[in-house]
Write a protein that holds these residues in place. Structure first.
Motif, short mmCIF file in Angstrom:
data_model
loop_
_atom_site.label_atom_id
_atom_site.label_comp_id
_atom_site.label_asym_id
_atom_site.label_seq_id
_atom_site.Cartn_x
_atom_site.Cartn_y
_atom_site.Cartn_z
N ASP A 146 -35.04 -28.43 36.48
CA ASP A 146 -34.40 -27.56 36.65
C ASP A 146 -32.74 -28.07 36.23
O ASP A 146 -32.32 -29.01 37.19
CB ASP A 146 -34.21 -26.85 37.71
N SER A 147 -31.98 -27.81 35.65
CA SER A 147 -30.60 -28.61 35.16
C SER A 147 -29.61 -28.04 36.17
O SER A 147 -28.49 -28.43 36.16
CB SER A 147 -30.33 -28.21 33.73
N ALA A 148 -29.86 -27.08 37.10
CA ALA A 148 -28.97 -26.60 37.90
C ALA A 148 -28.98 -27.32 39.14
O ALA A 148 -29.35 -27.16 40.03
CB ALA A 148 -29.11 -25.15 38.21
N ILE A 149 -28.08 -28.62 39.01
CA ILE A 149 -28.20 -29.41 40.02
C ILE A 149 -26.70 -29.64 40.69
O ILE A 149 -25.79 -29.45 39.96
CB ILE A 149 -28.83 -30.88 40.00
N TYR A 150 -26.58 -29.97 41.95
CA TYR A 150 -25.36 -30.21 42.64
C TYR A 150 -24.85 -31.62 42.40
O TYR A 150 -23.83 -32.19 41.94
CB TYR A 150 -25.35 -29.92 44.03
N ASN A 151 -26.03 -32.77 42.48
CA ASN A 151 -25.63 -33.91 42.26
C ASN A 151 -27.16 -34.81 42.17
O ASN A 151 -28.17 -34.20 42.31
CB ASN A 151 -24.93 -34.69 43.33
N LYS A 184 -39.34 -24.08 40.55
CA LYS A 184 -39.49 -25.55 41.51
C LYS A 184 -39.04 -26.68 40.74
O LYS A 184 -39.72 -26.83 39.84
CB LYS A 184 -40.77 -25.55 42.38
N GLN A 185 -38.08 -27.42 41.47
CA GLN A 185 -37.44 -28.37 40.91
C GLN A 185 -38.78 -29.47 40.79
O GLN A 185 -39.19 -29.69 41.94
CB GLN A 185 -36.55 -28.92 41.63
N GLU A 186 -38.89 -30.23 39.63
CA GLU A 186 -39.76 -31.53 39.70
C GLU A 186 -38.85 -32.73 39.16
O GLU A 186 -38.39 -32.49 38.15
CB GLU A 186 -40.97 -31.01 38.81
N VAL A 187 -39.20 -33.71 39.70
CA VAL A 187 -38.45 -34.86 39.32
C VAL A 187 -39.48 -35.92 38.71
O VAL A 187 -40.42 -36.39 39.71
CB VAL A 187 -37.69 -35.58 40.21
N THR A 188 -39.31 -36.46 37.74
CA THR A 188 -40.28 -37.61 37.01
C THR A 188 -39.59 -38.92 36.93
O THR A 188 -38.53 -38.66 36.21
CB THR A 188 -41.00 -37.13 35.81
N GLN A 189 -40.20 -40.00 37.07
CA GLN A 189 -39.62 -40.93 36.90
C GLN A 189 -40.67 -42.26 36.04
O GLN A 189 -41.76 -42.13 36.29
CB GLN A 189 -39.42 -42.03 38.19
N VAL A 233 -32.53 -35.42 43.28
CA VAL A 233 -31.57 -34.41 43.02
C VAL A 233 -31.19 -33.46 43.93
O VAL A 233 -32.28 -33.28 44.68
CB VAL A 233 -31.80 -33.58 41.66
N ILE A 234 -30.06 -32.81 44.15
CA ILE A 234 -29.85 -31.74 44.99
C ILE A 234 -29.58 -30.55 44.04
O ILE A 234 -28.91 -30.55 43.26
CB ILE A 234 -28.75 -31.95 45.78
N GLY A 235 -30.43 -29.52 44.19
CA GLY A 235 -30.20 -28.20 43.57
C GLY A 235 -28.57 -27.33 43.92
O GLY A 235 -28.27 -27.75 44.89
N ALA A 236 -28.26 -26.74 43.01
CA ALA A 236 -27.13 -26.12 42.91
C ALA A 236 -27.20 -24.90 43.87
O ALA A 236 -26.09 -24.35 44.25
CB ALA A 236 -26.59 -25.53 41.66
N GLY A 237 -28.28 -24.55 44.54
CA GLY A 237 -28.26 -23.35 45.14
C GLY A 237 -28.02 -23.96 46.58
O GLY A 237 -27.95 -22.95 47.55
N GLY A 238 -27.65 -25.18 46.95
CA GLY A 238 -27.14 -25.38 48.31
C GLY A 238 -28.37 -25.95 49.06
O GLY A 238 -29.34 -26.34 48.74
N GLY A 239 -27.81 -26.30 50.49
CA GLY A 239 -28.70 -26.56 51.45
C GLY A 239 -28.92 -28.22 51.27
O GLY A 239 -29.80 -28.84 52.43
N SER A 271 -27.77 -31.11 30.76
CA SER A 271 -27.99 -30.38 29.93
C SER A 271 -29.62 -30.74 29.55
O SER A 271 -30.56 -29.69 29.38
CB SER A 271 -27.24 -29.96 28.83
N SER A 272 -29.84 -31.95 29.28
CA SER A 272 -31.11 -32.27 28.99
C SER A 272 -31.97 -32.75 30.12
O SER A 272 -33.07 -33.08 30.03
CB SER A 272 -31.12 -33.41 27.89
N GLY A 273 -31.58 -32.85 31.38
CA GLY A 273 -32.39 -33.04 32.55
C GLY A 273 -32.75 -34.52 32.55
O GLY A 273 -34.04 -34.84 32.88
N ARG A 274 -31.74 -35.28 32.36
CA ARG A 274 -32.13 -36.91 32.27
C ARG A 274 -30.94 -37.50 32.95
O ARG A 274 -30.06 -37.21 33.02
CB ARG A 274 -32.39 -37.24 30.95
N SER A 275 -31.29 -38.82 33.65
CA SER A 275 -30.70 -39.80 34.11
C SER A 275 -31.25 -41.04 33.90
O SER A 275 -32.53 -41.28 33.88
CB SER A 275 -30.38 -39.46 35.51
N THR A 276 -30.21 -42.07 33.72
CA THR A 276 -30.60 -43.36 33.47
C THR A 276 -30.07 -44.52 34.73
O THR A 276 -29.02 -43.94 34.89
CB THR A 276 -30.66 -44.17 32.09
#
Lengths: 113, 114
Positions: A27-32, A1-6, A92-98, A69-74
Motif C-alpha cells: 500500500d503506497s499510502a504511507i506516512y513514513n 492490509k499493508q504487507e511488507v516484504t524484505q 512503514v506507518i500508514g497514512a491513515g494515522g495511528g 509510487s512503486s512501493g519500494r525502499s532500499t
C-alpha cells in the motif's frame, strides 16, 4: 492490509563490500518508512526514517531510498564491516494515522572477515 | 537519558501458567506500544496506549491477553493462561505525542512456554 516484504532473507558478504537490502510494501499510502537494526537478544535501533515526501536519507555509511509510487525502499551499506552484522528490518506507518508500524520479516546480514 | 526499560528479560514457564511483563517508557513519552515478535518474523503490534487509554487493541487476543497502563506511565502485559504458541519476544516501545513520533524500543522479554 499493508504487507511488507524484505529480500533477501539472509545475506553473507566479505568485509569491505558495498551491499543493498530491499524492502517492498503493498500500500503506497504511507506516512513514513523506517529502517531498524536488531542485534541478537536486543531491541530495535532506528537507523533511518524517510518521510513520504522524501526520496532518501543518509547517515554515515548508510543510505536509504524511497520510491513510494512503486512501493519500494532500499538500504545501501557502504564498505561493510563485521560490526554491521545484524538483522535489518524495514517498517512503514500508514497514512491513515495511528503511528502503527508494519514490519517486514527482516534481512539477516553477516559480514565476514 | 534512560531508554525504555523492560523486565524480566527472560521468562520460562509451563503452559497454562500466567505470566506478566513490565515496561517503563522514556520519560515524557505519552504513547506506549506492545509488540510481539515471533522467531524469524518482524514485530507485530498488540496494543497502543495514549496516556492511560488503549486506542488500538485490535490485534490483542483478548481471551487470554490483557494490558494496563493505570497512571499513564509504566505498563503491564499479562497472559493467562499461556499456550505453547505464545513463545516469542515481547517488545515495548514509546514515543512522544508530537513531533517526529519516532518509536524507541526496549530490549524485549523473551518468553518460552514449555
Amino acid at each position: 492490509k499493508q504487507e511488507v516484504t524484505q529480500i533477501p532473507a539472509a545475506l553473507s558478504v566479505p568485509e569491505g563490500e558495498n551491499l543493498v537490502l530491499n524492502c517492498s510494501f503493498t500500500d503506497s499510502a504511507i506516512y513514513n518508512l523506517q529502517w531498524f537494526r536488531q542485534d541478537p537478544g536486543k531491541g530495535l535501533t532506528s537507523l533511518l526514517l524517510i518521510q513520504s515526501s522524501q526520496r532518501e536519507q543518509t547517515s554515515g555509511r548508510l543510505n536509504a531510498s524511497l520510491d513510494k509510487s512503486s512501493g519500494r525502499s532500499t538500504l545501501y551499506i557502504a564498505a561493510s564491516q563485521p560490526g554491521d552484522s545484524a538483522t535489518y528490518l524495514c517498517a512503514v506507518i500508514g497514512a491513515g494515522g495511528g503511528n502503527k508500524l508494519t514490519f517486514g520479516t527482516g534481512t539477516q546480514l553477516k559480514v565476514e572477515l | 537519558e534512560a531508554g525504555v526499560v523492560q523486565s524480566p528479560r527472560y521468562k520460562i514457564i509451563e503452559k497454562k501458567q500466567p505470566v506478566a511483563f513490565w515496561c517503563n517508557p522514556i520519560s515524557g513519552h505519552n504513547t506506549l506500544y506492545w509488540y510481539r515478535q515471533n522467531l524469524g518474523q518482524g514485530p507485530e503490534l498488540l496494543i497502543r496506549y495514549e496516556n492511560e487509554e488503549a486506542v488500538d487493541d485490535s490485534q490483542l487476543p483478548k481471551d487470554r491477553f490483557s494490558a494496563e497502563r493505570l497512571k499513564g506511565v509504566d505498563s503491564t502485559l499479562k497472559i493467562q493462561p499461556a499456550e505453547l504458541g505464545d513463545s516469542a519476544v515481547y517488545l515495548c516501545a514509546s514515543s512522544a505525542s508530537r513531533g517526529s513520533k519516532t518509536q524507541y524500543f526496549g530490549p524485549g522479554t523473551r518468553l518460552l512456554v514449555l
